[in-house]
Design an enzyme around this catalytic site. Structure first.
Site, PDB file in Angstrom:
ATOM      1  N   TYR A  76       0.878  -1.294  -0.224  1.00 27.52           N
ATOM      2  CA  TYR A  76      -0.077  -0.066   0.031  1.00 27.52           C
ATOM      3  C   TYR A  76       0.984   1.327   0.047  1.00 27.52           C
ATOM      4  O   TYR A  76       0.677   2.154  -0.752  1.00 27.52           O
ATOM      5  CB  TYR A  76      -1.070  -0.073   1.145  1.00 27.52           C
ATOM      6  CG  TYR A  76      -2.144  -0.920   0.820  1.00 27.52           C
ATOM      7  CD1 TYR A  76      -2.954  -0.155  -0.233  1.00 27.52           C
ATOM      8  CD2 TYR A  76      -2.581  -1.960   1.545  1.00 27.52           C
ATOM      9  CE1 TYR A  76      -4.417  -1.211  -0.468  1.00 27.52           C
ATOM     10  CE2 TYR A  76      -3.521  -2.861   1.043  1.00 27.52           C
ATOM     11  CZ  TYR A  76      -4.394  -2.356   0.242  1.00 27.52           C
ATOM     12  OH  TYR A  76      -5.500  -3.013  -0.353  1.00 27.52           O
ATOM     13  N   HIS A 131     -15.531   1.574  -1.428  1.00 27.75           N
ATOM     14  CA  HIS A 131     -14.689   0.850  -1.058  1.00 27.75           C
ATOM     15  C   HIS A 131     -13.310   1.356  -0.007  1.00 27.75           C
ATOM     16  O   HIS A 131     -12.328   1.031   0.015  1.00 27.75           O
ATOM     17  CB  HIS A 131     -13.876   0.110  -2.115  1.00 27.75           C
ATOM     18  CG  HIS A 131     -14.758  -0.870  -2.992  1.00 27.75           C
ATOM     19  ND1 HIS A 131     -14.544  -1.526  -4.095  1.00 27.75           N
ATOM     20  CD2 HIS A 131     -15.866  -1.513  -2.545  1.00 27.75           C
ATOM     21  CE1 HIS A 131     -15.618  -2.181  -4.473  1.00 27.75           C
ATOM     22  NE2 HIS A 131     -16.224  -2.197  -3.512  1.00 27.75           N
ATOM     23  N   CYS A 139      -6.697   1.368  12.905  1.00 24.23           N
ATOM     24  CA  CYS A 139      -6.284   0.470  13.533  1.00 24.23           C
ATOM     25  C   CYS A 139      -7.014  -0.987  13.069  1.00 24.23           C
ATOM     26  O   CYS A 139      -8.266  -1.206  12.847  1.00 24.23           O
ATOM     27  CB  CYS A 139      -6.483   0.351  15.064  1.00 24.23           C
ATOM     28  SG  CYS A 139      -5.907  -0.828  15.948  1.00 24.23           S
ATOM     29  N   CYS A 184      -4.459   0.459  21.578  1.00 25.59           N
ATOM     30  CA  CYS A 184      -4.563  -0.914  21.422  1.00 25.59           C
ATOM     31  C   CYS A 184      -3.287  -1.577  21.373  1.00 25.59           C
ATOM     32  O   CYS A 184      -2.912  -2.801  21.416  1.00 25.59           O
ATOM     33  CB  CYS A 184      -5.529  -1.540  21.192  1.00 25.59           C
ATOM     34  SG  CYS A 184      -5.654  -1.867  19.284  1.00 25.59           S
ATOM     35  N   GLY A 221     -16.037   2.297 -16.352  1.00 28.18           N
ATOM     36  CA  GLY A 221     -14.683   1.878 -16.297  1.00 28.18           C
ATOM     37  C   GLY A 221     -14.759   0.753 -15.022  1.00 28.18           C
ATOM     38  O   GLY A 221     -13.879   0.488 -14.325  1.00 28.18           O
ATOM     39  N   THR A 222     -15.796  -0.139 -15.064  1.00 32.76           N
ATOM     40  CA  THR A 222     -15.868  -1.089 -13.924  1.00 32.76           C
ATOM     41  C   THR A 222     -15.955  -2.367 -14.756  1.00 32.76           C
ATOM     42  O   THR A 222     -16.818  -2.370 -15.501  1.00 32.76           O
ATOM     43  CB  THR A 222     -16.693  -0.993 -12.872  1.00 32.76           C
ATOM     44  OG1 THR A 222     -17.028  -2.105 -12.157  1.00 32.76           O
ATOM     45  CG2 THR A 222     -18.043  -0.146 -13.315  1.00 32.76           C
ATOM     46  N   SER A 223     -15.173  -3.489 -14.278  1.00 33.15           N
ATOM     47  CA  SER A 223     -15.398  -4.771 -14.821  1.00 33.15           C
ATOM     48  C   SER A 223     -16.690  -5.584 -14.348  1.00 33.15           C
ATOM     49  O   SER A 223     -16.877  -6.566 -14.989  1.00 33.15           O
ATOM     50  CB  SER A 223     -14.013  -5.700 -14.354  1.00 33.15           C
ATOM     51  OG  SER A 223     -14.085  -5.760 -12.858  1.00 33.15           O
TER      52      SER A 223
HETATM   53  P1  NAD Z   1     -11.138  -3.470 -12.363  1.00 33.87           P
HETATM   54  O1  NAD Z   1      -9.819  -3.446 -12.532  1.00 33.87           O
HETATM   55  O2  NAD Z   1     -11.735  -4.991 -12.181  1.00 33.87           O
HETATM   56  O3  NAD Z   1     -11.684  -3.202 -14.080  1.00 33.87           O
HETATM   57  C1  NAD Z   1     -11.261  -2.058 -14.852  1.00 33.87           C
HETATM   58  C2  NAD Z   1     -12.386  -1.757 -15.742  1.00 33.87           C
HETATM   59  O4  NAD Z   1     -12.093  -0.570 -16.272  1.00 33.87           O
HETATM   60  C3  NAD Z   1     -12.038  -2.961 -16.876  1.00 33.87           C
HETATM   61  O5  NAD Z   1     -13.370  -3.373 -17.199  1.00 33.87           O
HETATM   62  C4  NAD Z   1     -11.377  -2.069 -18.208  1.00 33.87           C
HETATM   63  O6  NAD Z   1     -11.851  -2.609 -19.233  1.00 33.87           O
HETATM   64  C5  NAD Z   1     -12.005  -0.774 -17.661  1.00 33.87           C
HETATM   65  N1  NAD Z   1     -11.138   0.335 -18.217  1.00 33.87           N
HETATM   66  C6  NAD Z   1      -9.779   0.330 -18.521  1.00 33.87           C
HETATM   67  N2  NAD Z   1      -9.364   1.507 -18.911  1.00 33.87           N
HETATM   68  C7  NAD Z   1     -10.393   2.400 -19.114  1.00 33.87           C
HETATM   69  C8  NAD Z   1     -11.119   3.639 -19.473  1.00 33.87           C
HETATM   70  N3  NAD Z   1      -9.880   4.451 -20.112  1.00 33.87           N
HETATM   71  N4  NAD Z   1     -12.202   3.998 -19.522  1.00 33.87           N
HETATM   72  C9  NAD Z   1     -13.193   3.247 -19.125  1.00 33.87           C
HETATM   73  N5  NAD Z   1     -12.781   1.920 -18.699  1.00 33.87           N
HETATM   74  C10 NAD Z   1     -11.736   1.543 -18.565  1.00 33.87           C
HETATM   75  O7  NAD Z   1     -11.831  -2.260 -11.509  1.00 33.87           O
HETATM   76  P2  NAD Z   1     -13.403  -2.427 -10.733  1.00 33.87           P
HETATM   77  O8  NAD Z   1     -14.257  -2.961 -11.442  1.00 33.87           O
HETATM   78  O9  NAD Z   1     -13.366  -0.847 -10.104  1.00 33.87           O
HETATM   79  O10 NAD Z   1     -13.144  -3.236  -9.485  1.00 33.87           O
HETATM   80  C11 NAD Z   1     -11.721  -3.825  -8.843  1.00 33.87           C
HETATM   81  C12 NAD Z   1     -11.490  -2.986  -7.529  1.00 33.87           C
HETATM   82  O11 NAD Z   1     -10.466  -2.391  -7.529  1.00 33.87           O
HETATM   83  C13 NAD Z   1     -12.252  -2.058  -6.721  1.00 33.87           C
HETATM   84  O12 NAD Z   1     -12.847  -2.449  -5.596  1.00 33.87           O
HETATM   85  C14 NAD Z   1     -11.338  -0.835  -6.726  1.00 33.87           C
HETATM   86  O13 NAD Z   1     -11.593  -0.414  -5.258  1.00 33.87           O
HETATM   87  C15 NAD Z   1     -10.141  -1.234  -6.798  1.00 33.87           C
HETATM   88  N6  NAD Z   1      -9.226  -0.540  -7.489  1.00 33.87           N
HETATM   89  C16 NAD Z   1      -9.162   0.777  -7.345  1.00 33.87           C
HETATM   90  C17 NAD Z   1      -8.240   1.939  -8.186  1.00 33.87           C
HETATM   91  C18 NAD Z   1      -8.351   3.281  -7.936  1.00 33.87           C
HETATM   92  O14 NAD Z   1      -8.849   3.739  -6.808  1.00 33.87           O
HETATM   93  N7  NAD Z   1      -7.922   4.048  -8.986  1.00 33.87           N
HETATM   94  C19 NAD Z   1      -7.369   1.065  -8.840  1.00 33.87           C
HETATM   95  C20 NAD Z   1      -7.220  -0.255  -9.022  1.00 33.87           C
HETATM   96  C21 NAD Z   1      -8.047  -1.087  -8.269  1.00 33.87           C
HETATM   97 ZN    ZN Z   2      -6.328  -0.182  18.146  1.00 30.30          ZN
END
Ligand code: NAD
Ligand code: ZN
Length: 280
Positions: A76, A131, A139, A184, A221-223
């Site tokens: 992280y 998330h 903690c 703690c 932009g979510t899978s």
């Molecule tokens: P994911 O990584 O599973 O999927 C990303 C999606 O974005 C894919 O479907 C991909 O095809 C699409 N994508 C890629 N480039 C793109 C663009 N330029 N425009 C539009 N779409 C695009 O991500 P998710 O569905 O958000 O789920 C995974 C978990 O990953 C979440 O819980 C999230 O918290 C975490 N995560 C967050 C970050 C962040 O905060 N930026 C980064 C990585 C992972």
């Molecule tokens: Zn604590």
């Protein structure tokens, strides 16, 4: 800008804009893809450098932290450093402008994100985080918030101060020392929802209500693989909403009415520009 879109996509964007201006309640769910054009890798991207041997899904869990807190904390800290200089892209800005514009036109645009970065906030959107937050700590035992870094700006400051007094520090070993709770003694962890953990109830309530009550739900932009967030589109559909998806790649989301197959940073400014013309 329009030149970046195919003629088919331009027609789809215009059709989508017409649908959106005729509705009052809109719910937007964003995922890692909305931040991809800012240079933040998605979960599906392969990890690079030191971390290439690990899968994100194997590190972002309670079990991984219980087994090796140092490893997970270091990952992280590396991630924070990677994200610390990233800024919003045209998709974040278009959403923020639309949200501000929507208020003036009696539209309600609720933005819910799965992202843990703060790029929506940097662009001046009001957003619900499902998330958690990359820049907050708590903690792992008693849940007490830990006052360390609270956002990317203060992290940048801490990083540069440290680097100026310690020239030997490298990008990957910055501040990897595990911290302990002053109350703690438990280990401090990022305030992020890991795989297998429940979502913060208030954030989930906001998201579920917005999905159940919206007339249009937009997934950007979510899978659509990570539940319960991926179920929000189904909740919206069951309540009669139209579902729009913006993603350059196919997803398993089966309830979509309109798919805009392109990067969010290209489509969103076009969509907002069409909406603002139609709303004015
Ligand atoms: P994911 O990584 O599973 O999927 C990303 C999606 O974005 C894919 O479907 C991909 O095809 C699409 N994508 C890629 N480039 C793109 C663009 N330029 N425009 C539009 N779409 C695009 O991500 P998710 O569905 O958000 O789920 C995974 C978990 O990953 C979440 O819980 C999230 O918290 C975490 N995560 C967050 C970050 C962040 O905060 N930026 C980064 C990585 C992972
Ligand atoms: Zn604590």
């Amino acid at each position: 800008m329009l030149a970046e879109l195919s003629s088919e996509l331009i027609v789809e964007v215009q059709r989508t804009a017409k649908l959106l201006v005729a509705k009052q309640r809109i719910c937007v769910l964003t995922g890692a893809g909305v931040s991809a054009e800012s240079g933040i890798p998605t979960f599906r991207d392969k990890q690079t450098g030191l971390w290439s041997q690990y899968r994100a899904e194997d590190l972002a869990t309670c079990t991984a932290f219980a087994r090796d807190p140092q490893l997970v904390w270091s990952w992280y800290q590396w991630g924070r450093q990677l994200v610390s200089d990233k800024t919003p892209n045209p998709a974040h800005h278009a959403l923020a402008q639309w949200q501000q514009h929507a208020g003036l036109k009696n539209q309600q645009l609720t933005i819910v994100t799965q992202n843990v970065d703060d790029l929506h906030e940097q662009a001046d959107s009001t957003v619900t985080h499902l998330h958690g937050h990359l820049w907050r700590n708590r903690c792992s035992q008693c849940d007490m918030p830990h006052n360390g870094v609270s956002n990317s700006k203060s992290f940048n400051r801490v990083t540069s101060n440290r680097n100026s007094s310690d020239n030997s520090s490298t990008a990957h070993n910055y501040n990897e020392k595990l911290l302990n709770c002053t109350d703690c003694g438990g280990y401090i962890r990022p305030d992020i929802v890991w795989f297998g953990e429940s979502l913060p109830s208030e954030a989930w309530q906001t998201a579920e209500n917005a999905a159940a009550n919206c007339e249009v739900f937009i997934s950007i932009g979510t899978s659509s693989l990570v539940y319960p967030a991926a179920g929000l589109a189904q909740i919206a559909k069951q309540n009669g909403a139209k579902i729009i998806e913006i993603n350059p790649n196919p997803t398993p989301n089966t309830v979509v009415d309109i798919t805009l197959v392109a990067n969010a940073g290209v489509v969103m400014p076009q969509l907002f520009s069409q909406i603002s013309v139609l709303l004015s």
